[in-house]
Design an enzyme around this catalytic site. Structure first.
Site, short mmCIF file in Angstrom:
data_model
loop_
_atom_site.label_atom_id
_atom_site.label_comp_id
_atom_site.label_asym_id
_atom_site.label_seq_id
_atom_site.Cartn_x
_atom_site.Cartn_y
_atom_site.Cartn_z
N GLU A 7 0.84 -1.21 0.00
CA GLU A 7 0.00 0.00 0.00
C GLU A 7 0.87 1.25 0.00
OE1 GLU A 7 -3.55 -0.04 2.32
OE2 GLU A 7 -3.78 2.14 2.21
N GLU B 223 4.52 5.05 4.30
CA GLU B 223 3.87 6.33 4.58
C GLU B 223 4.90 7.28 5.23
OE1 GLU B 223 0.59 7.86 4.27
OE2 GLU B 223 1.98 9.39 4.99
N ARG C 80 -11.02 6.84 7.04
CA ARG C 80 -11.55 8.08 7.62
C ARG C 80 -11.48 9.22 6.60
NH1 ARG C 80 -8.90 9.40 13.16
NH2 ARG C 80 -7.47 10.38 11.73
N ASP D 261 -2.32 12.13 -2.64
CA ASP D 261 -2.40 13.60 -2.57
C ASP D 261 -2.69 14.13 -3.97
OD1 ASP D 261 -1.85 13.71 0.16
OD2 ASP D 261 0.31 13.70 -0.18
C1 LIG Z 1 -4.76 12.06 1.03
S1 LIG Z 1 -3.82 10.97 1.99
C2 LIG Z 1 -4.73 9.43 1.84
C3 LIG Z 1 -4.34 8.44 2.87
C4 LIG Z 1 -4.97 7.05 2.75
N1 LIG Z 1 -4.55 6.36 1.56
C5 LIG Z 1 -6.47 7.08 2.82
O1 LIG Z 1 -7.13 6.82 1.81
O2 LIG Z 1 -7.00 7.37 3.89
C6 LIG Z 1 -2.39 10.66 0.92
C7 LIG Z 1 -1.23 10.03 1.68
O3 LIG Z 1 -0.17 9.74 0.78
C8 LIG Z 1 1.05 9.93 1.50
N2 LIG Z 1 2.18 10.04 0.56
C9 LIG Z 1 2.55 11.11 -0.18
N3 LIG Z 1 3.66 10.84 -0.89
C10 LIG Z 1 4.01 9.55 -0.59
C11 LIG Z 1 5.08 8.69 -0.98
N4 LIG Z 1 6.03 9.08 -1.84
N5 LIG Z 1 5.13 7.45 -0.45
C12 LIG Z 1 4.17 7.02 0.40
N6 LIG Z 1 3.14 7.80 0.82
C13 LIG Z 1 3.07 9.04 0.33
C14 LIG Z 1 0.78 11.18 2.31
O4 LIG Z 1 1.66 11.33 3.39
C15 LIG Z 1 -0.66 10.95 2.75
O5 LIG Z 1 -0.75 10.29 3.99
#
Ligand SMILES: C[S@@+](CC[C@H](N)C(=O)[O-])C[C@H]1O[C@@H](n2cnc3c(N)ncnc32)[C@H](O)[C@@H]1O
Length: 234
Positions: A62, A87, A212, A136
């Protein structure tokens, strides 16, 4: 629609976005300091099921698990499969550690940092499933290169999935949706979109729990959410 421009997270080679929010509570700090090292993905070298879990098993990955609810749900559902989550947001890692501990999930390994760095160390064809949920959005056109759904990361995902493996992608962002579908159109040799009609992208597939983040997108902001399943061609 955003035009295709050169560059993506694999070539930018740096992380954007928050790495920490509120200070961690004492218990969360303890989880990060004491529990994380016991289930962390090794910092170097090949990442295989044997190395992580001591035996071969189907591997799931993931990207950006947020608070880790989806990863914990899936790991609980499939105790014989191995799960790797990455993450960079420390508060999310702390929450995920809590889920893993509470659920007594021995089949989860966590990387606090960039998912692409770990993904690159997985042997080609080793993954059974990969999840990219609500990445994001970086909605401004000038930030399109930062979107995870771009040629470099999708090529990497294609390389790492085994034939018949599945790439699940979800978003509540209309700009990201159009961008993602445009990118996926360049990968029709690698992926088949598992689609039977509008319900396929409008209705949450079974085994795909609401996080969430997604709950808030729907219920607080009134967003639609779109779900995609792409099958790796053989
Ligand atoms: C909008 S949040 C969604 C979190 C989760 N997937 C959800 O649906 O609840 C996007 C997540 O992607 C993470 N993220 C951004 N760039 C990343 C990277 N290069 N590797 C892993 N995670 C990353 C961010 O820190 C953030 O927690």
């Amino acid at each position: 629609m955003t035009a295709h421009k050169e560059g993506d997270p694999t070539t930018l080679n740096r992380l954007y976005g928050r790495s920490q929010g509120k200070p961690l509570r004492a218990y969360q700090q303890q989880l990060v300091e004491e529990f994380l090292p016991s289930i962390a993905v090794p910092a170097e070298g090949l990442v295989t099921a044997e190395r992580l879990f001591g035996f071969d098993c189907p591997l799931h990955f993931e990207i950006g698990f947020g608070a880790g609810e989806h990863m914990a749900y899936r790991a609980d559902l499939l105790p014989d499969h191995g799960f790797i989550g990455a993450e960079p947001f420390l508060n999310g890692v702390a929450q995920a550690l809590n889920h893993v501990k509470e659920g007594n999930l021995g089949n989860v390994r966590i990387h606090h940092g960039d998912a692409l760095e770990v993904l690159a160390r997985i042997p080609d064809g080793a993954l059974t499933m990969l999840y990219l949920l609500h990445p994001d959005p970086w909605p401004k056109a000038r930030h399109a290169k930062r979107r995870m759904m771009n040629d470099g990361p999708v090529k990497l995902i294609a390389d790492k999935l085994k034939p018949g493996g599945e790439f699940r992608f979800g978003t509540d962002h209309p700009v990201y949706l159009r961008h993602a579908l445009m990118v996926m159109r360049r990968f029709t040799d690698e992926f088949e979109w598992t689609v039977e009609g509008p319900k396929s992208w409008q209705v949450r597939p079974s085994g795909w729990p609401e996080t969430r983040y997604e709950h808030k997108a729907r219920n607080t902001y009134g967003h639609e959410v779109w779900y995609f399943r792409f099958r790796r061609r053989g």
